[in-house]
Every structure is written in C-alpha cells, then in structure tokens.
Design a protein around this motif. Structure first.
Motif, PDB file in Angstrom:
ATOM      1  N   THR A 139      -2.646  -9.456  -5.440  1.00 10.73           N
ATOM      2  CA  THR A 139      -3.483 -10.615  -4.853  1.00 10.73           C
ATOM      3  C   THR A 139      -2.182 -12.250  -4.740  1.00 10.73           C
ATOM      4  O   THR A 139      -2.662 -12.490  -3.723  1.00 10.73           O
ATOM      5  CB  THR A 139      -4.864 -10.686  -5.661  1.00 10.73           C
ATOM      6  OG1 THR A 139      -4.348  -9.747  -5.925  1.00 10.73           O
ATOM      7  CG2 THR A 139      -4.872 -11.603  -5.337  1.00 10.73           C
ATOM      8  N   GLU A 140      -1.277 -11.597  -5.599  1.00  8.62           N
ATOM      9  CA  GLU A 140      -0.577 -12.764  -6.240  1.00  8.62           C
ATOM     10  C   GLU A 140       0.722 -13.066  -5.332  1.00  8.62           C
ATOM     11  O   GLU A 140       1.030 -13.700  -4.731  1.00  8.62           O
ATOM     12  CB  GLU A 140       0.337 -12.578  -6.860  1.00  8.62           C
ATOM     13  CG  GLU A 140      -1.465 -12.786  -8.549  1.00  8.62           C
ATOM     14  CD  GLU A 140      -1.545 -11.543  -8.861  1.00  8.62           C
ATOM     15  OE1 GLU A 140      -1.786 -10.432  -7.867  1.00  8.62           O
ATOM     16  OE2 GLU A 140      -2.159 -11.208 -10.047  1.00  8.62           O
ATOM     17  N   THR A 141       0.826 -11.847  -4.528  1.00  5.45           N
ATOM     18  CA  THR A 141       2.179 -11.605  -3.459  1.00  5.45           C
ATOM     19  C   THR A 141       2.092 -12.395  -2.316  1.00  5.45           C
ATOM     20  O   THR A 141       2.367 -12.282  -1.301  1.00  5.45           O
ATOM     21  CB  THR A 141       2.920 -10.441  -3.406  1.00  5.45           C
ATOM     22  OG1 THR A 141       1.762  -9.179  -2.803  1.00  5.45           O
ATOM     23  CG2 THR A 141       3.102  -9.944  -4.259  1.00  5.45           C
ATOM     24  N   GLY A 142      -0.030 -12.099  -2.134  1.00  5.30           N
ATOM     25  CA  GLY A 142      -0.113 -12.871  -0.422  1.00  5.30           C
ATOM     26  C   GLY A 142       0.344 -11.729   0.234  1.00  5.30           C
ATOM     27  O   GLY A 142      -1.235 -11.454   1.552  1.00  5.30           O
ATOM     28  N   ALA A 143       1.620 -10.995   0.141  1.00  5.71           N
ATOM     29  CA  ALA A 143       1.790  -9.916   1.319  1.00  5.71           C
ATOM     30  C   ALA A 143       2.146  -8.573   1.251  1.00  5.71           C
ATOM     31  O   ALA A 143       2.886  -8.871  -0.162  1.00  5.71           O
ATOM     32  CB  ALA A 143       2.539 -10.647   2.996  1.00  5.71           C
ATOM     33  N   ILE A 144       2.832  -7.875   1.888  1.00  9.81           N
ATOM     34  CA  ILE A 144       3.471  -6.901   1.714  1.00  9.81           C
ATOM     35  C   ILE A 144       4.731  -6.889   1.281  1.00  9.81           C
ATOM     36  O   ILE A 144       5.674  -7.890   1.956  1.00  9.81           O
ATOM     37  CB  ILE A 144       3.317  -5.573   2.767  1.00  9.81           C
ATOM     38  CG1 ILE A 144       1.575  -5.098   2.852  1.00  9.81           C
ATOM     39  CG2 ILE A 144       4.122  -4.618   2.504  1.00  9.81           C
ATOM     40  CD1 ILE A 144       1.904  -4.288   4.155  1.00  9.81           C
ATOM     41  N   LEU A 145       5.472  -6.551  -0.104  1.00  5.81           N
ATOM     42  CA  LEU A 145       6.429  -6.722  -0.531  1.00  5.81           C
ATOM     43  C   LEU A 145       7.305  -5.111  -0.374  1.00  5.81           C
ATOM     44  O   LEU A 145       8.852  -5.496   0.194  1.00  5.81           O
ATOM     45  CB  LEU A 145       6.478  -7.600  -1.575  1.00  5.81           C
ATOM     46  CG  LEU A 145       6.169  -8.489  -1.774  1.00  5.81           C
ATOM     47  CD1 LEU A 145       6.683  -9.318  -3.167  1.00  5.81           C
ATOM     48  CD2 LEU A 145       6.391  -9.316  -0.749  1.00  5.81           C
ATOM     49  N   ILE A 146       7.131  -4.486  -1.045  1.00  6.62           N
ATOM     50  CA  ILE A 146       8.036  -2.838  -0.652  1.00  6.62           C
ATOM     51  C   ILE A 146       6.798  -2.139  -0.029  1.00  6.62           C
ATOM     52  O   ILE A 146       5.784  -1.379  -0.078  1.00  6.62           O
ATOM     53  CB  ILE A 146       7.747  -2.525  -2.184  1.00  6.62           C
ATOM     54  CG1 ILE A 146       8.249  -3.756  -3.139  1.00  6.62           C
ATOM     55  CG2 ILE A 146       8.877  -1.055  -1.933  1.00  6.62           C
ATOM     56  CD1 ILE A 146       8.943  -2.981  -4.540  1.00  6.62           C
ATOM     57  N   THR A 147       7.743  -1.698   0.797  1.00  7.31           N
ATOM     58  CA  THR A 147       6.934  -0.734   1.888  1.00  7.31           C
ATOM     59  C   THR A 147       8.026  -0.065   3.131  1.00  7.31           C
ATOM     60  O   THR A 147       8.689  -0.245   3.426  1.00  7.31           O
ATOM     61  CB  THR A 147       6.608  -1.340   2.875  1.00  7.31           C
ATOM     62  OG1 THR A 147       5.301  -0.467   4.412  1.00  7.31           O
ATOM     63  CG2 THR A 147       7.001  -2.564   3.893  1.00  7.31           C
ATOM     64  N   PRO A 148       7.844   0.968   3.326  1.00  7.01           N
ATOM     65  CA  PRO A 148       8.625   1.984   4.163  1.00  7.01           C
ATOM     66  C   PRO A 148       8.327   1.075   5.294  1.00  7.01           C
ATOM     67  O   PRO A 148       6.951   0.168   6.152  1.00  7.01           O
ATOM     68  CB  PRO A 148       7.364   3.084   5.064  1.00  7.01           C
ATOM     69  CG  PRO A 148       6.912   3.753   3.592  1.00  7.01           C
ATOM     70  CD  PRO A 148       6.547   1.994   3.045  1.00  7.01           C
ATOM     71  N   VAL A 149       9.371   0.784   6.385  1.00  2.56           N
ATOM     72  CA  VAL A 149       9.207   0.397   8.280  1.00  2.56           C
ATOM     73  C   VAL A 149       8.733   1.468   9.336  1.00  2.56           C
ATOM     74  O   VAL A 149      10.211   2.167   9.463  1.00  2.56           O
ATOM     75  CB  VAL A 149      10.490  -0.497   7.978  1.00  2.56           C
ATOM     76  CG1 VAL A 149      10.134  -0.978  10.017  1.00  2.56           C
ATOM     77  CG2 VAL A 149      10.119  -2.048   7.386  1.00  2.56           C
ATOM     78  N   PRO A 150       7.811   1.613   9.377  1.00  5.15           N
ATOM     79  CA  PRO A 150       7.800   3.400   9.387  1.00  5.15           C
ATOM     80  C   PRO A 150       8.392   3.468  11.199  1.00  5.15           C
ATOM     81  O   PRO A 150       8.917   4.777  11.062  1.00  5.15           O
ATOM     82  CB  PRO A 150       6.179   2.468  10.388  1.00  5.15           C
ATOM     83  CG  PRO A 150       6.544   1.239  10.896  1.00  5.15           C
ATOM     84  CD  PRO A 150       7.192   0.697   9.735  1.00  5.15           C
TER      85      PRO A 150
ATOM     86  N   SER B 117       0.164  15.508  11.052  1.00  5.44           N
ATOM     87  CA  SER B 117       2.489  15.803  11.043  1.00  5.44           C
ATOM     88  C   SER B 117       2.802  14.809  11.781  1.00  5.44           C
ATOM     89  O   SER B 117       3.995  14.826  12.372  1.00  5.44           O
ATOM     90  CB  SER B 117       2.492  17.360  10.746  1.00  5.44           C
ATOM     91  OG  SER B 117       1.897  17.192   9.702  1.00  5.44           O
ATOM     92  N   ARG B 118       1.597  14.015  12.741  1.00  2.00           N
ATOM     93  CA  ARG B 118       2.562  12.734  13.891  1.00  2.00           C
ATOM     94  C   ARG B 118       3.103  11.863  13.178  1.00  2.00           C
ATOM     95  O   ARG B 118       3.761  11.028  13.742  1.00  2.00           O
ATOM     96  CB  ARG B 118       2.467  13.586  15.380  1.00  2.00           C
ATOM     97  CG  ARG B 118       1.541  12.169  16.516  1.00  2.00           C
ATOM     98  CD  ARG B 118       0.308  12.421  16.640  1.00  2.00           C
ATOM     99  NE  ARG B 118      -0.668  11.812  16.725  1.00  2.00           N
ATOM    100  CZ  ARG B 118      -1.623  12.202  16.264  1.00  2.00           C
ATOM    101  NH1 ARG B 118      -2.179  13.279  16.129  1.00  2.00           N
ATOM    102  NH2 ARG B 118      -3.034  11.951  15.819  1.00  2.00           N
ATOM    103  N   CYS B 119       1.644  11.018  12.259  1.00  5.42           N
ATOM    104  CA  CYS B 119       2.201   9.390  11.914  1.00  5.42           C
ATOM    105  C   CYS B 119       2.817   9.036  10.491  1.00  5.42           C
ATOM    106  O   CYS B 119       3.016   9.834   9.643  1.00  5.42           O
ATOM    107  CB  CYS B 119       1.017   9.413  11.724  1.00  5.42           C
ATOM    108  SG  CYS B 119      -0.135   9.991  13.374  1.00  5.42           S
ATOM    109  N   PRO B 120       3.447   8.051  11.055  1.00  2.00           N
ATOM    110  CA  PRO B 120       4.398   7.965   9.638  1.00  2.00           C
ATOM    111  C   PRO B 120       2.952   7.414   9.030  1.00  2.00           C
ATOM    112  O   PRO B 120       2.299   7.359   9.198  1.00  2.00           O
ATOM    113  CB  PRO B 120       4.895   7.118  10.502  1.00  2.00           C
ATOM    114  CG  PRO B 120       5.232   7.167  11.329  1.00  2.00           C
ATOM    115  CD  PRO B 120       4.247   7.721  12.216  1.00  2.00           C
ATOM    116  N   VAL B 121       3.484   7.221   6.794  1.00  2.00           N
ATOM    117  CA  VAL B 121       2.554   6.943   6.132  1.00  2.00           C
ATOM    118  C   VAL B 121       3.128   5.651   5.686  1.00  2.00           C
ATOM    119  O   VAL B 121       4.410   5.445   4.856  1.00  2.00           O
ATOM    120  CB  VAL B 121       2.229   7.488   5.426  1.00  2.00           C
ATOM    121  CG1 VAL B 121       1.038   7.141   3.951  1.00  2.00           C
ATOM    122  CG2 VAL B 121       1.812   8.480   6.072  1.00  2.00           C
ATOM    123  N   VAL B 122       2.646   4.417   5.670  1.00  2.00           N
ATOM    124  CA  VAL B 122       3.566   3.501   4.835  1.00  2.00           C
ATOM    125  C   VAL B 122       1.828   3.125   4.120  1.00  2.00           C
ATOM    126  O   VAL B 122       1.831   2.858   3.976  1.00  2.00           O
ATOM    127  CB  VAL B 122       3.117   1.792   5.924  1.00  2.00           C
ATOM    128  CG1 VAL B 122       4.721   1.852   7.216  1.00  2.00           C
ATOM    129  CG2 VAL B 122       2.385   1.368   6.211  1.00  2.00           C
TER     130      VAL B 122
END
Ligand code: 7RM
Length: 655
Positions: free
Chosen positions: A423-434, A412-417
């Motif tokens: 594959t097509e987007t290559g990198a993360i597009l939608i996500t929390p910023v912790p 209960s202490r770590c943020p979860v992203v």
C-alpha cells in the motif's frame, strides 16, 4: 525487530527451477530479453530521476514541472511545479482517438447481469458525478468516503473526485460499521458514496444499513449518496441521504478536469498495521500516476486488444493502482467482477475468463491455493486459451501454487509475474518483466528499473547473497507514500527510523547469487527457535508441498527450552483425512524439505485460516491462539469471524 543485525533470518528453502518466457511471448513484448532489461536497469541506476522523467512523458501534463525530484529525506516531492489531472489522463485523452468507443470497463455482476462502459460513457458518467459532488459542496482538498460494491459507479466516484481535485478514501465494502466509522472520522470525509447493497455469495450485503450505523458516530459526513444496486429496503435520513440516479439526472454533463499540483493528494487508503490503529496512507498525483501507468504497461504488457482482469477489490491498494488508475491511464479494457470468486460454482473465475476472452489475469496466492483445493476439473471445463499473461500479488507465492497456476491456468505458455509491492509503495517495485526475466517459482525476481531495493542488516549494510535480511528501498520512487494522514511522526518512525538511510518495508527477504529477491514475509512473523530465526513462509511452503495440504499458517508459541516452538495450522485438500498418522507424516515431510530445525512441534488441523479481506493470513491472531488460547486486539479487518470462533472453541478436526 531483532537487536542482532548479523543474522536477521536464517534461510532454509532453496528453489532451483527456472522458467524462461516463451519465444512467442518475447517476440512481441516491449522489452524482449534479459540483456535489454539489464541495460535499462543500468541506465536508470545512473540517473533514477532521469529515468522517471522519461516515463513522465507518457502522461499528459497541463503545466510542465520545474524540478523532477526534491528529496529532503525522508520527504520526497516529484515533478515539482507540474500540474495535471488524473481523471483527464484516464479518460479525456483517450477520447481523441480510436479508443473513444472502446470498452473501458466490462462489468460482471454476481447474479449474472453485466454491463459494458466505453471510454466515452465512463467519461460522461464521471463528469456528471463530478458535478454532483460539486453541487454537494465538495471542493479541492476535501475528502469523499466511498463504501461501494465492485460496480462501475465505484470507479466513477473515484475518478470524479480526482477530476475536481478532491481526495477519496475507499473503504472495502466488507468492512464493519466500526471500521468504516473510524476511517470516515480519521479522514474527515464530508460526503459518503455508498449503495443500497451489493451481491456476495448469493446474498445482499446491506451496505447502506452498515453505513447508517457507522454514520451515527461520524458527524462530519454531511451527505450520503446512495447508488441503487440490489433494490433492498434501506433506511433514509431526509436531507442527508440522496439517490445517485436522481442527482445524476439533474447534473450537467460537462465538467472540465481541473489542473492540480503534482503533489495534490489523490487519496488516503487505510492499511492495518500489525497492531494498533490503522494507518491512513497518503498518495499524491503526478508521481503516482507516472509509476502506476509505466508498471501497468511494462509488467502487464498491456495492449489495446487485451482484456485485463485484476481480481482485487477496489477497497485494496491493488484495486486503486491496477484496476483503476494504471490500466485506465494506459487506455486498457478492464474487467470488473462484483462478487465472490467461487459463486455459484468453483469455476466462476474460469467461466468469466472464457466468456470475455480475458488475456491478462492478476490475482492473489490465496485465491490460487483455494482454486487448487477445488481441483483441476473446474478450470479444465473451460477454454482458457485467451490468457497470455498471469500475475500474482499479496503474499509470497509458494512454488507449488506457482507451478499449478503456470501449468493448469496458463497452459505452460503464459509468463507469471510475481509482483512485490505495498500500500505504501503505491506501485509495483519488484517483479519480472514478462518478455525479459527468466522466472523462478516463488521469487518476485528483480527490482523494476529505477528502484534501488536491497536486502540489508540492521545497520543498513547489504547482506551476502543467500542470507536473510531486511528488505529496504534506498532511493525515493515516484509513487511512494507521502505520509500517514494526521500522524506525521509515524511516517518517519515507521518507515525511515528502523534502518539508517533507507525505506524499511517491514518484510524480510534474501537475494540469491543471480540477484533474485525472495520475500520471506513480514519481519514481525519471524520465529526464533533455539536462536535460529526462521521465516514462517518457508515452513508453510514446505507444508503446502505435501499432497494432502491446502494451506498452512505457521506461528511461534512461547517455549521454555527452545524460546519458541513451531505451531502449524493446516487446512487439508478435499478427500484428505486428518489423523495422527498424517501429523507425523507432515512433520517428516518438513524435515525432509528444509531440515530438522523447522520441524513443527504442534500441528493443528483447521477448516479455514483467519485472513484479512485481501487474503493475507492474520498470523498475529494465530500466535495469540497458540500462546494464550485467546485473541485480543483489533480484528475489524478479519474476513470471516466464524473462522476465529471455530478455532477458539477447539473446532479443529482433531484425530
Ligand atoms: C499489494 C499489497 C503488502 C505486503 C508486503 C508483503 C506482502 C505483497 C507480495 C508480498 C511476497 C509478493 N499491498 N506481499 N506482494 N510478499 N511476494 N509478490 O499486497 O499493503 O496489502 O501488503 O504484502 O509482506 O509487505 S499490502
């Protein structure tokens, strides 16, 4: 896809819980509050290329770019005219400072052996292997196949390709000869890098044997480099096959990283479409590195003292972007584990976290649910206090699994992203910023700065908050795919023709009143019950919130009256008994959770569900099973073939 643009998906599930990042985490985070994040997002929205140009300053360029973005829809070129080298960014630049002797890779072999490679050592190995590739005639623009277990040499091979401007095509080490052959032929690979074998569940996977079979139908491959890992006996073709260690002994230590154009191909990675031939997704150099590096830094909050572990195999895009390129560009210490997650016991992941003091851990919902099934005692046996941040990727994470991960693994202490990308987007597009984003279990939250994602109807018009629609991206982003290798038409028809003026992800989603995104799964999986379009994910999530259920996969079966009837395949937790009473109880449970519309007509208990190697449930197979009783089409990406035959032969545990 539906012809009816007005209601893409009916939304049933409402998850209200909200978790804020702890003050302790926020205090030292790079982005410390929601208002701070929102202001970065607003600035990026006013000038997306400007935002990415600023991010590109974190990368070392050998020649500056002339133009940030050249967008001729649907084709983008980023950092036009610039030159750089990915391997130099991941290795050479760290040798100049205190990272020189820092661990780049901490490797754990399945049998219990382990190795540590510093940045200095990883650089030396990569340089030598780049010279090996050159000596085998590999030139800029050529393709090298990589069919390896998760050993440091797989990373070395990837970085060595990048170092000389060649591209790689990594094929997951669990794929069959047929799948490997198709990919080698399609990508026109000239050299294949493999190993004698790799360890998985206490057994040796005979990679070289499989490769030999594949190569019988792939005449374009001139040489095979074999890394000795498992010391199993292998066949040998004189002249074609060469030992890694012998070549390395003879190779010079010095190999300068060549400057390549920002749009030089970095790799091809095959992704299985839901039907038909696998697509060779093409990624290039500059934009890809800029975005994987920035997301590694902001989403995983990477620090020099972190031990970062992403459990994805390097044969999956997550392994490319978040085991190799993003974290190494940030100078992180990356943990690499060779084997199966539950070998020799169900606590292998937790024991590695304890042993190495892992601080950032990134895995998939399928793994989390499997761990839940084994019970809390396994993680409780270990000191997991080194963890400070958790991540999830690959599928929608059901709130039940999210909460377990947050409480039992993260204390209960770590943020979860919860990171949405492809594959097509290559990198993360939608996500929390912790340090900034309050989390809602099951939501990937908001688009990363510089990403214009939206939920729209068939005509590309935004749908109202709370309504289901198609998940699209309206503006180009640096790490987007540049095409489908060898099939330029498919790029446009697959991703840009379906929805006017946007990239279509193939996923359904909804946005809530706070602007949070809830990914509802693949649009192809949506089922139509009496004119209502339901996301299978929601019904699955409802089923999994029952204490007896471990996993669930929901599909539609043709039904004369309702159009489609809901069939649920369910696996149970240890100790739960499958009987008719439980079926009724599960139906009632779904009705209570999300309503009578979603009540399954059939419930079938199964020992296991058919999944891809990266843990995604293959609903297409279950759809075929529920409909005609048989499966057809491509099954080469299936993880465990026995699962299918058990389901087919009625191997379900009937009451
Ligand atoms: C990284 C990866 C892509 C598909 C994507 C979604 C699903 C991935 C999430 C997710 C909900 C997430 N690449 N997906 N991450 N769905 N929440 N956080 O998985 O090409 O193999 O798959 O995976 O359907 O379109 S992938």
């Amino acid at each position: 896809m539906t012809q009816d643009g007005s209601h893409a998906i009916d939304v049933l599930l409402r998850e209200k819980r909200l978790y804020k990042p702890s003050a302790a985490f926020q205090k030292r985070a790079r982005i410390r509050s929601l208002p701070a994040l929102r202001s970065i997002i607003a600035r990026a929205r006013r000038n997306p290329p400007g935002f990415w140009a600023k991010a590109a300053r974190d990368i070392q360029w050998m020649k500056p770019w002339k133009k940030i973005l050249d967008w001729r829809p649907p084709h983008a070129r980023w950092f036009v005219g610039g030159a750089l080298n990915v391997s130099a960014n991941c290795l050479d630049r760290h040798l100049e400072g205190p990272r020189r002797n820092k661990a780049a890779l901490i490797w754990e072999g399945e049998p219990g052996d382990s190795r540590v490679l510093t940045y200095h050592e990883l650089h030396a190995e990569t340089s030598r292997f780049a010279n090996v590739l050159k000596s085998l005639g590999v030139r800029k623009g050529d393709c090298v196949g990589i069919y390896m277990p998760a050993v440091p040499e797989a990373v070395v091979a990837m970085l060595a390709c990048a170092r000389i401007g060649a591209m790689h095509n990594v094929v997951f080490g669990g794929f069959s000869a047929q799948a490997l052959r198709e990919r080698l032929v399609d990508s026109k690979a000239r050299v294949l890098v493999t190993a004698d074998g790799g360890w998985r569940r206490g057994q040796i996977v005979p990679l070289k044997g499989v490769a030999d079979e594949a190569l019988a139908g792939a005449p374009g491959v001139e040489h095979v480099v074999v890394f000795k890992r498992a010391a199993n006996a292998v066949g040998w073709v004189e002249g074609r096959d060469l030992w890694w260690h012998e070549l390395m002994l003879a190779a010079p230590r010095d190999c300068p990283a060549v400057p390549v154009d920002a749009e030089n191909p970095l790799y091809i990675l095959y992704t299985s479409g839901s039907t038909g031939k696998p697509k060779g997704v093409l990624h290039t150099t500059g934009g890809y590195l800029v975005q994987t590096a920035l997301t590694s830094k902001w989403v995983f909050d990477l620090r020099d003292e972190d031990v970062y572990w992403c459990t994805a195999d390097i044969g999956w895009v997550t392994g490319h972007s978040y085991v190799v390129y993003g974290p190494l560009a940030c100078g992180a210490t990356v943990l690499l584990y060779e084997g199966a997650p539950f070998h020799p016991e169900p606590d292998r992941l937790w024991s590695i976290i304890e042993k190495r003091g892992v601080s950032v851990f990134y895995t998939a919902p399928t793994a989390i649910r499997a761990c839940m099934r084994f019970g809390d005692d396994w993680p409780r046996k270990h000191d997991l206090s080194s963890l400070r941040l958790l991540g999830s990727v690959g599928e929608p994470i059901n709130p039940e699994a999210w909460l377990w991960y947050y409480r039992v693994i993260g204390g209960s202490r770590c943020p979860v992203v919860d990171t949405w990308w492809q594959t097509e987007t290559g990198a993360i597009l939608i996500t929390p910023v912790p340090g900034a984003t309050p989390m809602k279990p099951g939501s990937a939250t908001m688009p990363f700065p510089g990403i214009e994602a939206d939920v729209v109807d068939r005509q590309g018009r935004p749908v109202k908050p709370g309504k289901g629609g198609y998940l699209v991206v309206r503006k180009p982003w640096p790490s987007m795919l540049r095409g489908i290798f060898g099939d330029p038409k498919r790029y446009k028809s697959q991703y840009f023709d379906p929805i006017p003026g946007a990239y279509f992800s193939g996923d359904g989603a909804r946005k809530d009143a706070d602007g949070y995104f809830w990914v509802l799964g693949r649009i192809d999986d949506v089922i139509n019950v009496s004119g209502h379009r339901l996301s299978t994910m929601e019904i699955e999530s409802a089923l999994v919130s029952h204490p007896a259920v471990s996993e669930a996969a929901v599909v539609g079966r043709p039904d004369e009256i309702q159009g489609q009837a809901i069939t649920a395949f369910v696996t149970l937790k240890a100790g739960a008994s499958s009987n008719a009473g439980l079926k009724d109880e599960l139906r009632a449970h779904v009705v209570r959770a999300i309503g009578p519309l979603a009540k399954p007509s059939d419930i079938r208990f199964a020992e296991a569900l058919p999944k891809t190697r990266s843990g995604k449930i293959m609903r297409r197979l279950l759809r075929e099973l529920a409909g005609s009783g048989r499966t057809q089409g491509d099954i080469t990406t299936l993880e465990d073939f026995t699962v299918l035959s058990k389901l087919q032969s009625g191997g379900e545990e009937e009451s």
